[in-house]
Scaffold this motif. Structure first.
Motif, short mmCIF file in Angstrom:
data_model
loop_
_atom_site.label_atom_id
_atom_site.label_comp_id
_atom_site.label_asym_id
_atom_site.label_seq_id
_atom_site.Cartn_x
_atom_site.Cartn_y
_atom_site.Cartn_z
N THR A 96 10.23 11.66 -4.11
CA THR A 96 10.77 12.12 -2.83
C THR A 96 11.03 13.63 -2.80
O THR A 96 11.50 14.14 -1.77
N ALA A 97 10.78 14.35 -3.89
CA ALA A 97 11.14 15.77 -3.97
C ALA A 97 10.50 16.58 -2.85
O ALA A 97 11.18 17.35 -2.15
N GLN A 98 9.19 16.38 -2.63
CA GLN A 98 8.51 17.16 -1.61
C GLN A 98 9.03 16.82 -0.23
O GLN A 98 9.24 17.70 0.61
N GLN A 99 9.26 15.54 0.03
CA GLN A 99 9.73 15.13 1.35
C GLN A 99 11.17 15.59 1.60
O GLN A 99 11.51 15.96 2.73
N SER B 170 0.82 -1.20 0.00
CA SER B 170 0.00 0.00 0.00
C SER B 170 0.86 1.26 0.00
O SER B 170 2.05 1.21 0.32
N ALA B 171 0.23 2.36 -0.35
CA ALA B 171 0.91 3.66 -0.29
C ALA B 171 1.18 4.01 1.17
O ALA B 171 0.33 3.79 2.03
N PRO B 172 2.36 4.55 1.48
CA PRO B 172 2.72 4.85 2.88
C PRO B 172 1.92 6.03 3.42
O PRO B 172 1.24 6.75 2.69
N GLN B 173 2.05 6.22 4.73
CA GLN B 173 1.38 7.34 5.40
C GLN B 173 2.19 8.62 5.17
O GLN B 173 2.81 9.17 6.07
N VAL B 174 2.16 9.08 3.94
CA VAL B 174 2.84 10.32 3.58
C VAL B 174 1.88 11.17 2.77
O VAL B 174 0.96 10.65 2.13
N PRO B 175 2.05 12.50 2.79
CA PRO B 175 1.14 13.36 2.04
C PRO B 175 1.39 13.28 0.54
O PRO B 175 2.53 13.32 0.08
N SER B 176 0.31 13.13 -0.22
CA SER B 176 0.33 13.18 -1.70
C SER B 176 1.41 12.29 -2.32
O SER B 176 2.29 12.78 -3.03
N PRO B 177 1.37 10.98 -2.10
CA PRO B 177 2.38 10.11 -2.72
C PRO B 177 2.16 9.98 -4.22
O PRO B 177 1.05 9.67 -4.67
N ARG B 178 3.19 10.21 -5.00
CA ARG B 178 3.11 10.08 -6.47
C ARG B 178 4.07 9.00 -6.92
O ARG B 178 5.26 9.01 -6.57
N ILE B 179 3.57 8.07 -7.72
CA ILE B 179 4.36 6.91 -8.15
C ILE B 179 5.30 7.33 -9.28
O ILE B 179 4.86 7.89 -10.29
N VAL B 180 6.59 7.06 -9.11
CA VAL B 180 7.57 7.36 -10.15
C VAL B 180 8.19 6.08 -10.73
O VAL B 180 8.81 6.11 -11.79
N ARG B 181 8.01 4.98 -10.02
CA ARG B 181 8.56 3.71 -10.50
C ARG B 181 7.67 2.58 -10.01
O ARG B 181 7.26 2.55 -8.87
#
Length: 434
Positions: A109-112, A79-90
Motif C-alpha cells: 500500500t506504500a505507493q497508494q 484477481s489483482a485489483p484495478q490498481v497500478p503496479s500491484p505487488r504482493i506482500v502477503r
C-alpha cells in the motif's frame, strides 16, 4: 502375464522326477494365479520355455486413454485489483483450508498511501486557491463599484452644468454638453470593464473549481485503491495458488505459482477457492481420437495422488474447435479440450492433480478373451497354440472385435484353456541353438 510368474517344464527328466516337478509347478501356478511355462517337444531333450496365458472370461473394452487435470466445477477466482503496479506482500499458503473473511492476498500500500497524501494536499491547495481568488475578485468588485459610482456622479454633474446653458454664454454651454458626452462615455467604459471582470472572474472560479473536483476524484480513486489492497476469502474452502505466467521459470517447464514479492498486473488471476463438492477432469483429446468420442461416454480414471481408488465420470463437454499448443522451436500440436464431471469424490482430491483417464468407447461385460499377441494367421484365419499336456496344438478360431491388447473369441476356445504367447517351435529352435 509376466514371464517371471510362469513356471517351466524341463524335457528329458525321469518319470518320477518329472511327476514331482509337475506337481510343484501346478502348486506354484495355483498360488500365483498367472500363466505358466510349458515345454514343447521339438528335438531330443531340449529344454524350452514358452510363455503362456489362460483364456479368460472378462470385460472387453475399447477405449481412448489420455491425461488430464482435476478441477473444481465451481471456483471463486481472486484477481489483482484495478490498481497500478500491484505487488504482493502477503499470500495465503496453497492447499491450506481457509475461512470466509480470512486474508488471502495483501498488496503493498506504500505507493497508494503516498498518492492519497498527495491527493489530500492537492485538495487543500485547490481550496486555498479558490479562497484567494474570491478575495481578489471581491477587491476588484469593490474597485469597480467605486469607479461606477464615480462615473455616474461625474455624468450627473456634467448634466447639471449643461442645464445652465440658458444663463451661460454659448461657448460655455457647448463646453458643458461636451463634458456630458465624455462622462457618458466614461460610464459606459466602466460598465464594460465591470462586465469583463465578471466574465474573467467566473472563468477563473470555474477553472479552480474544476481543478478541485479533479483532485477530489483522484482522492476518491486513491481511497478506493487502498480499500482493494486486501483480498479476503468470500467463502470457506481451500486456497489454490495459480501460475504466474510472467514469472521467469526454467525453459520447457510449467510457470511457478504466485508468491510473496511478485509483481502482479491489473486483473491477474492469483488464487482460487474451489468448491470441493463438485469436481471435474479437464482433458486434451488427440485429433485422431476425436471422431471416436461423443458426449455421455463413461470415463474411468486414476488420480496420480490417489492411486488406491478408481473414479468414474461422464463426458459432458467437448470443444467443437481444436486448440493449438506451441511446443517451442517452431513445433506445435492440436488437441480438442474436453471436460467430464466426476460421479464420486474423495476428500484427498485437490484441484490441479494429474490423472490418467480411459474413455470407454465400447464395452462387453462378459467376453471370452485371449491376448492379441497369442494369435497368428493360418490359411487366412486366426489361430492359436493350445497346450495339451507337454505339447501344443494349432487351433483355428472365430474371433470378434479387438483392442490394443485383447480380442474376443467367438468359437474355438474355452475359458481356462492355456495358449502360448509365441510359436513353441520357434522357441524350441532358439533353445536348441543356445
Amino acid at each position: 502375464m509376466s514371464k517371471d510368474l510362469k513356471p517351466k517344464q524341463r524335457i528329458g527328466q525321469t518319470a518320477g522326477s518329472r511327476r514331482r516337478s509337475v506337481i510343484s509347478w501346478i502348486f506354484i501356478l495355483l498360488a500365483g494365479g498367472g500363466g505358466v511355462f510349458a515345454a514343447y517337444r521339438y528335438a531330443g531333450t531340449t529344454t524350452v520355455e514358452v510363455p503362456v496365458t489362460r483364456v479368460r472370461l472378462s470385460e472387453f473394452i475399447i477405449s481412448v486413454k489420455t491425461r488430464g487435470e482435476i478441477r473444481s466445477t465451481r471456483s471463486v477466482i481472486l484477481s489483482a485489483p484495478q490498481v497500478p503496479s500491484p505487488r504482493i506482500v502477503r499470500l495465503a499458503e496453497s492447499g491450506k483450508p481457509i475461512k470466509k473473511g480470512d486474508v488471502v492476498i495483501e498488496f503493498d500500500t506504500a505507493q497508494q498511501e503516498q498518492s492519497y497524501i498527495e491527493g489530500t494536499t492537492n485538495v487543500r491547495a485547490a481550496d486555498a486557491d479558490i479562497v484567494k481568488l474570491k478575495a481578489s475578485q471581491q477587491m476588484i468588485d469593490e474597485m469597480d463599484g467605486m469607479n461606477l459610482m464615480t462615473s455616474e456622479y461625474n455624468l450627473q454633474r456634467a448634466k447639471l452644468e449643461a442645464s445652465k446653458a440658458e444663463i451661460l454664454s454659448e461657448i460655455e454651454g457647448a463646453k458643458n454638453k461636451i463634458d456630458v458626452g465624455i462622462s457618458e462615455g466614461e460610464l459606459g467604459q466602466v460598465k464594460i470593464t465591470i462586465k469583463s471582470h465578471d466574465v474573467t472572474q467566473q472563468a477563473d472560479l470555474e477553472r479552480l473549481t474544476q481543478r478541485k473536483d479533479k483532485t477530489l476524484r483522484d482522492l476518491e480513486r486513491y481511497k478506493g485503491y487502498l480499500s482493494k489492497m486486501v483480498v479476503r476469502a468470500p467463502n470457506d474452502g481451500i486456497v489454490n495458488l495459480l501460475p504466474n505466467f510472467r514469472s521467469q521459470g526454467s525453459w520447457g517447464s510449467s510457470p511457478p505459482p504466485f508468491k510473496e514479492g511478485d509483481n502482479a498486473w491489473t486483473g491477474a488471476s492469483i488464487a482460487e477457492i474451489p468448491d470441493l463438492s463438485e469436481m471435474r477432469i479437464e482433458l486434451k483429446l488427440e485429433e485422431v481420437d476425436r471422431g471416436k468420442i461423443k458426449l455421455g461416454q463413461q470415463i474411468r480414471m486414476r488420480v496420480d495422488a490417489v492411486p488406491d481408488k478408481e473414479f468414474t465420470a461422464d463426458l459432458d463437454w467437448i470443444s467443437p474447435i481444436a486448440a493449438l499448443h506451441y511446443r517451442g522451436m517452431g513445433m506445435s500440436e492440436k488437441s480438442f479440450p474436453a471436460r467430464a464431471t466426476l460421479k464420486s469424490l474423495d476428500p484427498r482430491l485437490r484441484p490441479g492433480m494429474s490423472a490418467t483417464a480411459e474413455i470407454i468407447i465400447e464395452s462387453v461385460p462378459k467376453a471370452l478373451l485371449v491376448p492379441v499377441r497369442a494369435s497368428f494367421m493360418q490359411a487366412g484365419k486366426p489361430a492359436v497354440w493350445v497346450q495339451k499336456g507337454q505339447e501344443f496344438q494349432v487351433r483355428q478360431l472365430e474371433v470378434g472385435k479387438r483392442n490394443d491388447t485383447d480380442m474376443i473369441v467367438l468359437k474355438g476356445l474355452k475359458e481356462g484353456e492355456i495358449v502360448a504367447m509365441e510359436n513353441p517351435a520357434e522357441a524350441a529352435k532358439r533353445a536348441k541353438k543356445l
